[in-house]
Design a protein around this motif. Structure first.
Motif, PDB file in Angstrom:
ATOM      1  N   ARG A 236       0.874  -1.181   0.000  1.00 33.01           N
ATOM      2  CA  ARG A 236       0.000   0.000   0.000  1.00 33.01           C
ATOM      3  C   ARG A 236       0.906   1.225   0.000  1.00 33.01           C
ATOM      4  O   ARG A 236       1.451   1.598   1.035  1.00 33.01           O
ATOM      5  N   HIS A 237       1.062   1.838  -1.165  1.00 31.49           N
ATOM      6  CA  HIS A 237       1.940   3.002  -1.245  1.00 31.49           C
ATOM      7  C   HIS A 237       1.189   4.245  -0.759  1.00 31.49           C
ATOM      8  O   HIS A 237       0.006   4.423  -1.076  1.00 31.49           O
ATOM      9  N   PRO A 238       1.852   5.125  -0.007  1.00 32.29           N
ATOM     10  CA  PRO A 238       1.136   6.281   0.539  1.00 32.29           C
ATOM     11  C   PRO A 238       0.621   7.249  -0.512  1.00 32.29           C
ATOM     12  O   PRO A 238      -0.285   8.043  -0.226  1.00 32.29           O
ATOM     13  N   VAL A 239       1.143   7.202  -1.739  1.00 29.41           N
ATOM     14  CA  VAL A 239       0.705   8.127  -2.782  1.00 29.41           C
ATOM     15  C   VAL A 239      -0.195   7.448  -3.805  1.00 29.41           C
ATOM     16  O   VAL A 239      -1.253   7.977  -4.166  1.00 29.41           O
ATOM     17  N   VAL A 240       0.180   6.253  -4.278  1.00 34.79           N
ATOM     18  CA  VAL A 240      -0.561   5.638  -5.383  1.00 34.79           C
ATOM     19  C   VAL A 240      -1.446   4.486  -4.941  1.00 34.79           C
ATOM     20  O   VAL A 240      -2.169   3.908  -5.755  1.00 34.79           O
ATOM     21  N   GLY A 241      -1.421   4.131  -3.670  1.00 38.08           N
ATOM     22  CA  GLY A 241      -2.324   3.106  -3.168  1.00 38.08           C
ATOM     23  C   GLY A 241      -1.835   1.686  -3.385  1.00 38.08           C
ATOM     24  O   GLY A 241      -0.635   1.419  -3.445  1.00 38.08           O
ATOM     25  N   ARG A 242      -2.767   0.760  -3.522  1.00 36.98           N
ATOM     26  CA  ARG A 242      -2.482  -0.677  -3.553  1.00 36.98           C
ATOM     27  C   ARG A 242      -1.728  -1.068  -4.829  1.00 36.98           C
ATOM     28  O   ARG A 242      -2.125  -0.711  -5.946  1.00 36.98           O
ATOM     29  N   LEU A 243      -0.668  -1.843  -4.653  1.00 39.35           N
ATOM     30  CA  LEU A 243       0.128  -2.369  -5.763  1.00 39.35           C
ATOM     31  C   LEU A 243       0.381  -3.851  -5.509  1.00 39.35           C
ATOM     32  O   LEU A 243       0.932  -4.222  -4.470  1.00 39.35           O
ATOM     33  N   ASP A 244      -0.025  -4.692  -6.467  1.00 39.97           N
ATOM     34  CA  ASP A 244       0.226  -6.137  -6.389  1.00 39.97           C
ATOM     35  C   ASP A 244       1.313  -6.459  -7.407  1.00 39.97           C
ATOM     36  O   ASP A 244       1.050  -6.551  -8.607  1.00 39.97           O
ATOM     37  N   ALA A 265       4.434  -5.529 -13.169  1.00 40.06           N
ATOM     38  CA  ALA A 265       3.005  -5.862 -13.178  1.00 40.06           C
ATOM     39  C   ALA A 265       2.567  -6.041 -14.623  1.00 40.06           C
ATOM     40  O   ALA A 265       3.090  -5.369 -15.525  1.00 40.06           O
ATOM     41  N   PRO A 266       1.611  -6.949 -14.896  1.00 41.59           N
ATOM     42  CA  PRO A 266       1.124  -7.120 -16.266  1.00 41.59           C
ATOM     43  C   PRO A 266       0.501  -5.845 -16.800  1.00 41.59           C
ATOM     44  O   PRO A 266      -0.163  -5.098 -16.064  1.00 41.59           O
ATOM     45  N   ALA A 267       0.705  -5.602 -18.094  1.00 42.28           N
ATOM     46  CA  ALA A 267       0.116  -4.416 -18.737  1.00 42.28           C
ATOM     47  C   ALA A 267      -1.401  -4.468 -18.629  1.00 42.28           C
ATOM     48  O   ALA A 267      -2.023  -5.533 -18.666  1.00 42.28           O
ATOM     49  N   GLY A 268      -1.990  -3.292 -18.461  1.00 39.87           N
ATOM     50  CA  GLY A 268      -3.436  -3.186 -18.421  1.00 39.87           C
ATOM     51  C   GLY A 268      -4.060  -3.426 -17.065  1.00 39.87           C
ATOM     52  O   GLY A 268      -5.291  -3.358 -16.934  1.00 39.87           O
ATOM     53  N   THR A 269      -3.238  -3.703 -16.066  1.00 40.96           N
ATOM     54  CA  THR A 269      -3.768  -3.938 -14.714  1.00 40.96           C
ATOM     55  C   THR A 269      -3.754  -2.643 -13.914  1.00 40.96           C
ATOM     56  O   THR A 269      -3.074  -1.666 -14.268  1.00 40.96           O
ATOM     57  N   ALA A 270      -4.495  -2.660 -12.814  1.00 37.36           N
ATOM     58  CA  ALA A 270      -4.513  -1.487 -11.941  1.00 37.36           C
ATOM     59  C   ALA A 270      -3.122  -1.211 -11.375  1.00 37.36           C
ATOM     60  O   ALA A 270      -2.735  -0.045 -11.189  1.00 37.36           O
ATOM     61  N   THR A 271      -2.346  -2.264 -11.119  1.00 40.94           N
ATOM     62  CA  THR A 271      -1.002  -2.063 -10.584  1.00 40.94           C
ATOM     63  C   THR A 271      -0.087  -1.439 -11.624  1.00 40.94           C
ATOM     64  O   THR A 271       0.749  -0.580 -11.294  1.00 40.94           O
ATOM     65  N   ALA A 272      -0.228  -1.841 -12.902  1.00 42.67           N
ATOM     66  CA  ALA A 272       0.569  -1.204 -13.958  1.00 42.67           C
ATOM     67  C   ALA A 272       0.245   0.280 -14.042  1.00 42.67           C
ATOM     68  O   ALA A 272       1.145   1.124 -14.204  1.00 42.67           O
ATOM     69  N   ASP A 273      -1.046   0.620 -13.925  1.00 45.57           N
ATOM     70  CA  ASP A 273      -1.436   2.034 -13.914  1.00 45.57           C
ATOM     71  C   ASP A 273      -0.844   2.736 -12.695  1.00 45.57           C
ATOM     72  O   ASP A 273      -0.411   3.891 -12.773  1.00 45.57           O
ATOM     73  N   GLY A 274      -0.828   2.028 -11.553  1.00 46.35           N
ATOM     74  CA  GLY A 274      -0.247   2.610 -10.351  1.00 46.35           C
ATOM     75  C   GLY A 274       1.245   2.869 -10.497  1.00 46.35           C
ATOM     76  O   GLY A 274       1.753   3.882 -10.011  1.00 46.35           O
ATOM     77  N   LEU A 275       1.961   1.964 -11.158  1.00 45.30           N
ATOM     78  CA  LEU A 275       3.395   2.180 -11.387  1.00 45.30           C
ATOM     79  C   LEU A 275       3.634   3.373 -12.299  1.00 45.30           C
ATOM     80  O   LEU A 275       4.586   4.139 -12.103  1.00 45.30           O
ATOM     81  N   ALA A 276       2.763   3.545 -13.305  1.00 42.38           N
ATOM     82  CA  ALA A 276       2.885   4.717 -14.179  1.00 42.38           C
ATOM     83  C   ALA A 276       2.660   6.001 -13.387  1.00 42.38           C
ATOM     84  O   ALA A 276       3.380   7.001 -13.574  1.00 42.38           O
ATOM     85  N   LEU A 277       1.674   5.987 -12.498  1.00 41.88           N
ATOM     86  CA  LEU A 277       1.428   7.146 -11.648  1.00 41.88           C
ATOM     87  C   LEU A 277       2.604   7.377 -10.706  1.00 41.88           C
ATOM     88  O   LEU A 277       3.014   8.526 -10.469  1.00 41.88           O
ATOM     89  N   LEU A 278       3.181   6.291 -10.192  1.00 40.45           N
ATOM     90  CA  LEU A 278       4.346   6.401  -9.320  1.00 40.45           C
ATOM     91  C   LEU A 278       5.516   7.026 -10.065  1.00 40.45           C
ATOM     92  O   LEU A 278       6.238   7.867  -9.513  1.00 40.45           O
TER      93      LEU A 278
END
Length: 296
Positions: A236-244, A265-278
């Motif tokens: 649970r990152h303090p800025v981008v939230g949950r990352l699996d 993280a696999p492309a198209g997943t919420a975690t991939a979007d979170g890494l991009a935001l990170l």
């Protein structure tokens, strides 16, 4: 304490593995319901391992120096050791065979600039290098952003085990699977203690954690061991939230005490979007100093 005593490690490791193994699970009859020992008796382990009772008793008292690989394999089979536990048994035997006397300190090792360039070339995934004590020795920009809660500790190198055990509230917030992470870290440190009982910095770290954390004392006393392996980490990152995140952990051939860890993280997943935001958030921060530190 200058080193971890291999004889004590052998005694407590073997007795703990024997105590957890019920006769029925080992394929032995359990006569009567009033057994005076938890788990297997020493003579039952000796029978399963194909050695005399006297020989097994000597081994459990720390006498592995003369044990052949075949005997150790038989003992590992008798106690139903998993891969990490088998490796640990062989490490302990190897240390007990080592000549006595003071050990010369190993020369200092640093994370080479070329390795830092490798990290910096990985632009779409957090990547960092640690040693067997879980010191954070080098990071790329995404790993610095991802591990910002761990790196908030002003001590350098930052240490994941110290964060988990000495800042438990922050660690429970950051690691979704906190209990598993805590258990695995103690087990991996115990594994390294069997491999390298003369590592004074590891001994100091274990001593500090034991003095300050009841949870670490409990996990350390379990004598469990784990290999450093790839897997899944939920944060649970303090800025981008949950990352699996999928974690690939690779031992560096030229630096066998160091591991390169890459989180994806696999492309198209919420975690991939979170890494991009990170990555976007990290790009907006002032670039901190490198985490590269000397490894004793």
């Amino acid at each position: 304490m200058a080193m971890i005593d291999p004889s004590t490690e052998i005694k407590e490791f073997l007795s703990s593995r024997r105590a957890r193994l019920a006769p029925e699970r080992a394929g032995l009859p359990a006569y009567g319901g009033n057994r005076r020992v938890k788990g297997l008796r020493r003579e039952e382990v000796a029978l399963l391992a194909g050695v005399s009772v006297d020989y097994y008793v000597r081994m459990e008292r720390g006498g592995l120096a003369g044990a052949s690989d075949g005997v150790l394999e038989g003992l590992a089979s008798a106690l139903q050791l998993d891969e990490a536990e088998r490796d640990h048994l062989f490490h302990l035997a190897r240390q007990s065979r080592a000549p006595g006397g003071p050990r010369r300190p190993r020369p200092a090792v640093t994370v080479r600039p070329a390795l830092q360039r490798v990290l910096d070339a990985i632009t779409d995934a957090p990547a960092w290098i640690c040693n067997a004590r879980y010191d954070v020795l080098a990071t790329n920009h995404l790993a610095r952003a991802l591990y910002s809660p761990v790196l908030a500790d002003p001590r350098r190198p930052a240490n994941t085990a110290r964060f988990v055990y000495l800042d438990p509230e922050a660690a429970k917030t950051f690691f979704v699977d906190y209990d598993r992470i805590a258990g695995d870290l103690a087990a991996k440190l115990r594994m390294e203690a069997g491999r390298n009982p003369h590592d004074e910095e590891l001994i100091a770290l274990a001593g500090e954690l034991s003095a300050r954390s009841e949870l670490f004392r409990q996990r350390w006393a379990s004598r469990d061991v784990r290999l450093h392996r790839s897997g899944r980490k939920r944060l649970r990152h303090p800025v981008v939230g949950r990352l699996d995140l999928d974690v690939e952990s690779m031992e560096l051939p030229a630096e066998p005490r160091l591991h390169l860890n890459v989180y994806t993280a696999p492309a198209g997943t919420a975690t991939a979007d979170g890494l991009a935001l990170l990555a976007s958030w990290a790009a907006g921060r002032e670039k901190p100093a490198t985490e590269v530190q000397a490894l004793g």
